[in-house]
Motif scaffolding. Sequence first.
Motif, mmCIF file in Angstrom:
data_model
loop_
_atom_site.group_PDB
_atom_site.id
_atom_site.type_symbol
_atom_site.label_atom_id
_atom_site.label_comp_id
_atom_site.label_asym_id
_atom_site.label_seq_id
_atom_site.Cartn_x
_atom_site.Cartn_y
_atom_site.Cartn_z
ATOM 1 N N ILE A 46 0.892 -1.233 0.052
ATOM 2 C CA ILE A 46 0.036 0.014 0.213
ATOM 3 C C ILE A 46 0.977 1.134 -0.061
ATOM 4 O O ILE A 46 0.562 2.182 -0.632
ATOM 5 C CB ILE A 46 -0.996 0.030 1.173
ATOM 6 C CG1 ILE A 46 -2.030 -0.978 0.766
ATOM 7 C CG2 ILE A 46 -1.351 1.378 1.316
ATOM 8 C CD1 ILE A 46 -3.290 -0.927 1.877
ATOM 9 N N GLN A 47 1.740 1.455 1.017
ATOM 10 C CA GLN A 47 2.662 2.485 1.098
ATOM 11 C C GLN A 47 3.688 2.557 0.041
ATOM 12 O O GLN A 47 3.977 3.997 -0.505
ATOM 13 C CB GLN A 47 3.312 2.786 2.321
ATOM 14 C CG GLN A 47 2.019 2.475 3.532
ATOM 15 C CD GLN A 47 0.987 3.426 3.867
ATOM 16 O OE1 GLN A 47 1.124 4.424 2.992
ATOM 17 N NE2 GLN A 47 -0.081 3.068 4.435
ATOM 18 N N THR A 48 4.327 1.707 -0.420
ATOM 19 C CA THR A 48 5.451 1.593 -1.106
ATOM 20 C C THR A 48 4.873 1.529 -2.759
ATOM 21 O O THR A 48 5.733 2.134 -3.664
ATOM 22 C CB THR A 48 6.475 0.361 -0.939
ATOM 23 O OG1 THR A 48 5.783 -0.552 -0.998
ATOM 24 C CG2 THR A 48 7.033 0.791 0.435
ATOM 25 N N ASN A 49 3.939 0.966 -3.166
ATOM 26 C CA ASN A 49 3.787 0.578 -4.417
ATOM 27 C C ASN A 49 2.107 0.250 -4.455
ATOM 28 O O ASN A 49 1.575 -0.684 -4.796
ATOM 29 C CB ASN A 49 4.308 -0.491 -4.961
ATOM 30 C CG ASN A 49 4.251 -0.666 -6.392
ATOM 31 O OD1 ASN A 49 3.534 0.024 -7.153
ATOM 32 N ND2 ASN A 49 4.976 -1.648 -6.979
ATOM 33 N N PRO A 50 1.432 1.593 -4.362
ATOM 34 C CA PRO A 50 0.173 1.539 -4.155
ATOM 35 C C PRO A 50 -0.640 0.969 -5.563
ATOM 36 O O PRO A 50 -1.856 0.166 -5.449
ATOM 37 C CB PRO A 50 -0.312 3.057 -3.875
ATOM 38 C CG PRO A 50 0.690 3.620 -4.533
ATOM 39 C CD PRO A 50 1.908 2.880 -4.148
ATOM 40 N N LYS A 51 -0.189 1.252 -6.689
ATOM 41 C CA LYS A 51 -0.631 0.683 -7.890
ATOM 42 C C LYS A 51 -0.386 -0.690 -7.853
ATOM 43 O O LYS A 51 -1.622 -1.571 -8.196
ATOM 44 C CB LYS A 51 0.221 1.136 -9.376
ATOM 45 C CG LYS A 51 -0.204 2.644 -9.249
ATOM 46 C CD LYS A 51 0.510 3.150 -10.578
ATOM 47 C CE LYS A 51 0.049 4.485 -10.868
ATOM 48 N NZ LYS A 51 0.988 5.116 -12.113
ATOM 49 N N ALA A 52 0.519 -1.637 -7.496
ATOM 50 C CA ALA A 52 0.619 -2.965 -7.355
ATOM 51 C C ALA A 52 -0.416 -3.472 -6.364
ATOM 52 O O ALA A 52 -0.936 -4.601 -6.562
ATOM 53 C CB ALA A 52 1.997 -3.310 -6.944
ATOM 54 N N ARG A 506 12.246 -5.623 9.250
ATOM 55 C CA ARG A 506 13.400 -5.601 9.536
ATOM 56 C C ARG A 506 14.152 -6.707 8.388
ATOM 57 O O ARG A 506 15.256 -6.520 7.906
ATOM 58 C CB ARG A 506 13.856 -5.870 10.754
ATOM 59 C CG ARG A 506 13.723 -5.122 11.634
ATOM 60 C CD ARG A 506 14.155 -5.454 13.167
ATOM 61 N NE ARG A 506 13.861 -6.221 13.800
ATOM 62 C CZ ARG A 506 12.593 -6.203 14.727
ATOM 63 N NH1 ARG A 506 12.286 -5.357 15.219
ATOM 64 N NH2 ARG A 506 12.089 -7.183 15.371
ATOM 65 N N ILE A 507 13.537 -7.810 8.340
ATOM 66 C CA ILE A 507 13.862 -8.801 7.096
ATOM 67 C C ILE A 507 13.998 -8.130 5.722
ATOM 68 O O ILE A 507 15.135 -8.256 5.093
ATOM 69 C CB ILE A 507 13.195 -9.958 6.976
ATOM 70 C CG1 ILE A 507 13.117 -10.674 8.429
ATOM 71 C CG2 ILE A 507 13.556 -10.945 5.979
ATOM 72 C CD1 ILE A 507 11.906 -12.004 8.521
ATOM 73 N N GLY A 508 13.068 -7.269 5.372
ATOM 74 C CA GLY A 508 13.000 -6.596 4.186
ATOM 75 C C GLY A 508 14.196 -5.572 4.021
ATOM 76 O O GLY A 508 14.782 -5.642 2.877
ATOM 77 N N GLY A 517 12.619 -4.418 -6.048
ATOM 78 C CA GLY A 517 11.173 -3.924 -6.482
ATOM 79 C C GLY A 517 10.314 -4.971 -6.202
ATOM 80 O O GLY A 517 9.298 -5.225 -7.077
ATOM 81 N N LEU A 518 10.458 -5.965 -5.023
ATOM 82 C CA LEU A 518 9.564 -6.806 -4.885
ATOM 83 C C LEU A 518 9.205 -7.032 -3.486
ATOM 84 O O LEU A 518 9.706 -6.315 -2.493
ATOM 85 C CB LEU A 518 10.354 -8.524 -5.070
ATOM 86 C CG LEU A 518 10.860 -8.628 -6.416
ATOM 87 C CD1 LEU A 518 11.795 -9.931 -6.551
ATOM 88 C CD2 LEU A 518 9.592 -9.031 -7.451
ATOM 89 N N SER A 519 8.101 -7.528 -3.089
ATOM 90 C CA SER A 519 7.772 -7.695 -1.641
ATOM 91 C C SER A 519 8.503 -9.058 -1.052
ATOM 92 O O SER A 519 9.126 -9.918 -1.923
ATOM 93 C CB SER A 519 6.196 -7.947 -1.643
ATOM 94 O OG SER A 519 5.854 -9.563 -2.047
ATOM 95 N N LEU A 520 8.760 -9.067 0.090
ATOM 96 C CA LEU A 520 9.256 -9.988 0.617
ATOM 97 C C LEU A 520 8.776 -11.597 0.274
ATOM 98 O O LEU A 520 9.439 -12.530 -0.093
ATOM 99 C CB LEU A 520 9.183 -10.089 2.141
ATOM 100 C CG LEU A 520 9.970 -11.357 2.866
ATOM 101 C CD1 LEU A 520 11.345 -11.290 2.599
ATOM 102 C CD2 LEU A 520 9.904 -11.137 4.707
ATOM 103 N N VAL A 521 7.370 -11.712 0.090
ATOM 104 C CA VAL A 521 6.725 -12.775 -0.109
ATOM 105 C C VAL A 521 7.218 -13.099 -1.588
ATOM 106 O O VAL A 521 7.506 -14.433 -1.703
ATOM 107 C CB VAL A 521 5.365 -12.786 0.140
ATOM 108 C CG1 VAL A 521 4.590 -14.265 -0.660
ATOM 109 C CG2 VAL A 521 4.819 -12.734 1.320
ATOM 110 N N GLU A 522 6.989 -12.175 -2.459
ATOM 111 C CA GLU A 522 7.525 -12.490 -4.006
ATOM 112 C C GLU A 522 8.798 -12.803 -4.261
ATOM 113 O O GLU A 522 9.355 -13.808 -4.880
ATOM 114 C CB GLU A 522 7.174 -10.993 -4.651
ATOM 115 C CG GLU A 522 5.671 -10.849 -4.855
ATOM 116 C CD GLU A 522 5.481 -9.420 -5.409
ATOM 117 O OE1 GLU A 522 4.563 -9.351 -5.899
ATOM 118 O OE2 GLU A 522 6.388 -8.577 -5.453
#
Length: 532
Positions: A46-52, A506-508, A517-522
Amino acid sequence: MMNFRITVTKTFILFLIALSHSFLCFAQKDSSELYLRYIDSAEYNIQTNPKASLRYLDSIPKPVEDYVEGHLAEYYDVKATLDNRLDNQSDIYQNLLLTLKYAELEEKYEIAGRANLELFYNVFIIKKDSSAFDYLKKSNHYFELIDDKHGLADVKQMYAYAEFYNKNYEASNQLIINDLDYYKAIDDDAFYQLYALFLLSSNYMYLDDLGNAHKYFNEIKTLKNDTTLTDWLYNIHTVTLNCNLAEIHLKNNAQDSTFYYLQRAAAARNIMDNSDVETYFKTYIEAYTSIGDTEKANAYIDSLNRFQKGLLKETIVANYNSNKVLVNTEEKLETESKKKQINKTLWILLLLLLLSAVTFFAIRHKKLKSAINDFMDKLNEYSYLKKNHEKLKVKVQGFEKFIEESKKEIKRISNINDAKEQKEQIKTLYRNIHLHSSTLVGNGTDHLNLINELNVDFFNELSKRHPQLNESEIIICYYLFTGFKNKEIAAFLNTSLRSIESKRYRIGKKLKIKDKGLSLVEYLLDTFKHFS
């Protein structure tokens, strides 16, 4: 021959049960679990990439009530938060009402508290209706139910914000100063200190006390590198203060200071909300007009006009979409009772079918009983096998009884209203389950060792790639990789949801996920897909 018939009979009964279970559960599983990851991913971005984030939510088929049943509060909560991030004001109110509705139905009191908090803000600011304080009282009620100190702090700050909005700056300051040490003591989330300092700095600006305004603004700057605070939250507040300082210096005819703070605000131009953008453009227009630079003033006038036209267009489209969603929701509610009745009828028919099958085979079994007994008398050579079979049967019955008792205990615990008592009861139940499961997992086998033995290759490669991760962070990565949500991981590790969210953040940072350019899960799913 008779033994063969018995085996066939039992197999057929088990087949009917499995078939009925699959028939009733398949659609539910396919329409729920498959899309829950989308909600998590949308919330994460939401905060870093709202379009995604918006793409993830749009990937859930409509109507969403059929695909994420039991998780509608989370869906609409993320949707309302995303609307706020994208300044879709016409959609926020409707999605907040839906969030509150499903949060109450699903008894998710944290979400209900936050929804009421956001409804207060929207009704108070946008509709300018004093009934908004009813939402604030409801929010406080839900947070008290679950003893949520962060939520209760939010409610306190909203009362101070209300005074600020009504231009009662001294009253707002007094409310904040009285609780400032309380906000600073919330060391696991610096947002409360940030927002308190933001209100103090803003109040003093409008009281024309720039000395104190700068004093509290400078305190905000010390929070820039706080790990419990996202860059977006820090920047969205400081950009507003820079815009306001520019506006105030312009009124005091301090052009140099005006342009200085406008330039500071320009560094965060991409995250300004609509109000900040208008203040930014108007201040530039007045500043250049005051020094006689009409060419630059006209350029900013054109920019402001384009912005306002775009905003009007977005509002018209959002209103249309909001009305469309409202109509679809009403139609869904009208058919909900019919759907429940159909499901109830199907259950009854299926139950009758199973009862008929059991009755048929029971009669058949009774007729064959005497013949089977004669036949079994001739199988003395299999007495040892029979004896062990009976022992296994008793053991299985013991497990079935234990499972049934555990289900009753879980149901009892779920009806406990006191959150602290409920947590203690859950711990006791967990210990009992762990004790009774010792026949499957040897005594002394801890949580990490068990999953390590089952997934040793995954853990070895993760540790090799990222030696900077500690043991608890590796466990969280594993659970995220296997598809579990933050709340589920918190339950498994017997910790709080906020603790898991903080560790994910913190992991991120350690893995530099933002740079990829990815989320941690991705990242985990892509990097370790050969373990899927």
